[in-house]
Scaffold this motif. Structure first.
Motif, PDB file in Angstrom:
ATOM      1  N   ALA A  21      14.006   5.251   7.078  1.00 31.04           N
ATOM      2  CA  ALA A  21      12.950   4.838   6.156  1.00 31.04           C
ATOM      3  C   ALA A  21      12.097   3.774   6.824  1.00 31.04           C
ATOM      4  N   ALA A  22      10.837   3.718   6.403  1.00 30.24           N
ATOM      5  CA  ALA A  22       9.906   2.702   6.880  1.00 30.24           C
ATOM      6  C   ALA A  22       9.350   1.971   5.668  1.00 30.24           C
ATOM      7  N   THR A  23       9.240   0.654   5.757  1.00 29.09           N
ATOM      8  CA  THR A  23       8.791  -0.136   4.613  1.00 29.09           C
ATOM      9  C   THR A  23       7.708  -1.125   5.025  1.00 29.09           C
ATOM     10  N   LEU A  24       6.976  -1.562   4.018  1.00 27.50           N
ATOM     11  CA  LEU A  24       5.935  -2.560   4.253  1.00 27.50           C
ATOM     12  C   LEU A  24       5.679  -3.297   2.950  1.00 27.50           C
ATOM     13  N   ILE A  25       5.569  -4.607   3.021  1.00 25.97           N
ATOM     14  CA  ILE A  25       5.193  -5.437   1.875  1.00 25.97           C
ATOM     15  C   ILE A  25       4.002  -6.282   2.281  1.00 25.97           C
ATOM     16  N   TRP A  26       2.967  -6.230   1.486  1.00 22.14           N
ATOM     17  CA  TRP A  26       1.695  -6.922   1.766  1.00 22.14           C
ATOM     18  C   TRP A  26       1.311  -7.691   0.514  1.00 22.14           C
ATOM     19  N   ARG A  27       0.807  -8.904   0.714  1.00 21.76           N
ATOM     20  CA  ARG A  27       0.387  -9.693  -0.445  1.00 21.76           C
ATOM     21  C   ARG A  27      -0.776 -10.594  -0.073  1.00 21.76           C
ATOM     22  N   TRP A 354       7.691   6.092  -1.959  1.00 23.41           N
ATOM     23  CA  TRP A 354       7.509   5.257  -3.159  1.00 23.41           C
ATOM     24  C   TRP A 354       6.553   4.125  -2.824  1.00 23.41           C
ATOM     25  N   TRP A 355       5.781   3.698  -3.816  1.00 27.06           N
ATOM     26  CA  TRP A 355       4.878   2.555  -3.623  1.00 27.06           C
ATOM     27  C   TRP A 355       4.557   1.947  -4.977  1.00 27.06           C
ATOM     28  N   GLN A 356       4.091   0.722  -4.944  1.00 29.31           N
ATOM     29  CA  GLN A 356       3.498   0.112  -6.117  1.00 29.31           C
ATOM     30  C   GLN A 356       2.457  -0.900  -5.668  1.00 29.31           C
ATOM     31  N   ALA A 357       1.457  -1.089  -6.519  1.00 30.08           N
ATOM     32  CA  ALA A 357       0.424  -2.100  -6.299  1.00 30.08           C
ATOM     33  C   ALA A 357       0.357  -2.956  -7.552  1.00 30.08           C
ATOM     34  N   ASP A 358       0.572  -4.258  -7.379  1.00 27.72           N
ATOM     35  CA  ASP A 358       0.646  -5.193  -8.506  1.00 27.72           C
ATOM     36  C   ASP A 358      -0.553  -6.138  -8.452  1.00 27.72           C
ATOM     37  N   GLY A 362      -1.298  -9.623  -6.431  1.00 28.09           N
ATOM     38  CA  GLY A 362      -2.037  -9.139  -5.260  1.00 28.09           C
ATOM     39  C   GLY A 362      -1.156  -8.495  -4.216  1.00 28.09           C
ATOM     40  N   SER A 363      -0.085  -7.801  -4.642  1.00 25.28           N
ATOM     41  CA  SER A 363       0.877  -7.280  -3.665  1.00 25.28           C
ATOM     42  C   SER A 363       0.945  -5.754  -3.679  1.00 25.28           C
ATOM     43  N   VAL A 364       1.293  -5.206  -2.515  1.00 24.22           N
ATOM     44  CA  VAL A 364       1.587  -3.791  -2.347  1.00 24.22           C
ATOM     45  C   VAL A 364       2.955  -3.677  -1.692  1.00 24.22           C
ATOM     46  N   MET A 365       3.788  -2.765  -2.215  1.00 28.05           N
ATOM     47  CA  MET A 365       5.082  -2.473  -1.609  1.00 28.05           C
ATOM     48  C   MET A 365       5.115  -0.981  -1.308  1.00 28.05           C
ATOM     49  N   LEU A 366       5.594  -0.632  -0.099  1.00 26.29           N
ATOM     50  CA  LEU A 366       5.614   0.750   0.359  1.00 26.29           C
ATOM     51  C   LEU A 366       6.973   1.100   0.961  1.00 26.29           C
TER      52      LEU A 366
END
Length: 402
Positions: A21-27, A354-358, A362-366
């Motif tokens: 799996a590959a993940t990324l968290i951006w805020r 899976w992803w979400q944008a909050d 101001g965050s994105v999780m992938l």
């Protein structure tokens, strides 16, 4: 590993719950975390990387829906317009008396399907595989594979229009090929293929250079291979997705393009897309279009009655806007459809993406992986470990953002 998310995901890889799996968290303009754990191709010992290409399955649906909103902004259609303005094939629809009824046991549709119905999955269309019986067989015969189909777009539209609906238009949320049909209608409006339409309206403006229905030959070494499980729960490579919905290698000249589940993409490309939903829709959507997309459009009875494979589609904390789920109550929301502040949006993919944008922080999780879900095995609990990994990723990510 110093990254607790990478360390947690490695335990799932080591246990054979997923290949990688590959993940990324951006805020708020800053990357907080990223990792690539496990294998893109376990048998070839090719590790996952930041730029690995994944089939994103139903994470395609929000992309097609955003393209639709840009066309709505241009006045090419309105939500209440009947789709017969673009697809007259749907001018005489009928509705089954029950989802498992014989195809001839139907009544006339009370009104036409609208563009808004397609964007909210209230069209009465479904996926054949969700309703075993006469309708499932008819869908497969008329439409071919869900991702790679030999049926040309115009023939696909005609074939779908000849089948009965499972609910009156506008009456109920039924997950299915509404977004695929929407994609073909956008292509008709644009006078181009769906791939060209998405490239002009979404990919090129956002700089999404690695997203499309076909991976160029020169980039195919970057693709993640598909994995599923045996009946004994042992992970194994797969050449195709479940029920023959994809081909081992998509022909370069295949005309069918699935706006509901056909795209390949990467962490960085999908981050660029997801940022639309923490940046008020810019640069593609106006504030009004953004608000239309993220506002719940389902009635309370529609939310409560929506199911997939006998499981509720939405917990009390979730609604559905135009093409994606939206959080109504953070306290009763689940990570499966996005769990964040009010207005957090999400829609996952059947291969474990899976992803979400909050927008509240101001965050994105992938989270991207390459996990084939077999419905019969999943009913026995086989192949579901990846969802435990997503849940752990979400929990650790929330801590990281705090």
């Amino acid at each position: 590993m110093s990254d607790p998310i990478a360390a947690a995901l490695q335990t799932y890889v080591d246990a054979g719950a997923m290949a990688g799996a590959a993940t990324l968290i951006w805020r708020q303009g800053r990357e907080l975390q990223s990792c690539a754990v496990g294998w893109a191709d376990r048998e070839a010992r090719r590790p996952l990387a930041r730029d690995t290409l994944f089939r994103i399955a139903s994470m395609t649906k929000p992309v097609t829906s955003v393209a639709a909103m840009t066309m709505l902004q241009d006045g090419l259609f309105y939500l209440d317009d009947p789709i017969t303005t673009v697809a007259p094939e749907f001018g005489d629809m009928r509705v089954l008396r029950a989802p498992d009824a014989p195809l001839g046991d139907s009544v006339p549709a009370e009104r036409p399907i609208t563009f808004g119905d397609l964007l909210t999955h209230r069209s009465g269309l479904t996926y054949g595989g969700l309703h075993p019986g006469p309708l499932s067989d008819a869908y497969a015969q008329a439409l071919g594979g869900d991702i790679d189909s030999h049926v040309a777009p115009d023939d696909w539209i005609a074939g779908l229009a000849a089948l009965p609906l499972i609910a009156q238009p506008g009456a109920a949320f039924n997950y299915g090929c509404s977004t695929d049909l929407l994609g073909f209608l956008l292509a008709r409006l644009e006078g181009a293929t769906l791939g060209e339409t998405l490239a002009r309206r979404v990919f090129r403006p956002l700089g999404m250079t690695d997203t499309g229905f076909l991976v160029p030959a020169a980039q195919r070494h970057r693709r993640a291979s598909l994995y599923g499980w045996t009946a004994d729960g042992v992970i194994e490579p797969r050449q195709t997705a479940s029920a023959g919905s994809s081909l081992p290698e998509r022909p370069d000249d295949m005309a069918y393009e699935s706006g509901g589940q056909g795209l390949w993409s990467t962490l960085d490309d999908y981050l660029t897309f997801a940022r639309l939903f923490v940046e008020g829709g810019g640069p593609l959507l106006t504030p009004a279009s953004y608000e239309l997309m993220v506002r719940n459009r389902l009635s309370e009875p529609q939310r409560q009655a929506a199911t997939m494979m006998g499981v509720p589609t939405f917990l009390p904390g979730h609604g559905f806007g135009l093409g994606l789920a939206t959080v109504l109550d953070p306290a009763t929301a689940s990570f499966t459809r996005g769990k964040g502040g009010v207005g957090t949006v999400s829609w996952p993919g059947a291969f474990g993406g899976w992803w979400q944008a909050d927008p509240t922080d101001g965050s994105v999780m992938l989270f991207l992986t390459h996990n084939v879900l077999d419905l019969e095995l999943a009913a026995q609990g086989i192949g579901l470990g990846v969802y435990g990994a997503i849940g752990e990723f979400h929990a650790l990510g929330v801590e990281l953002k705090a």
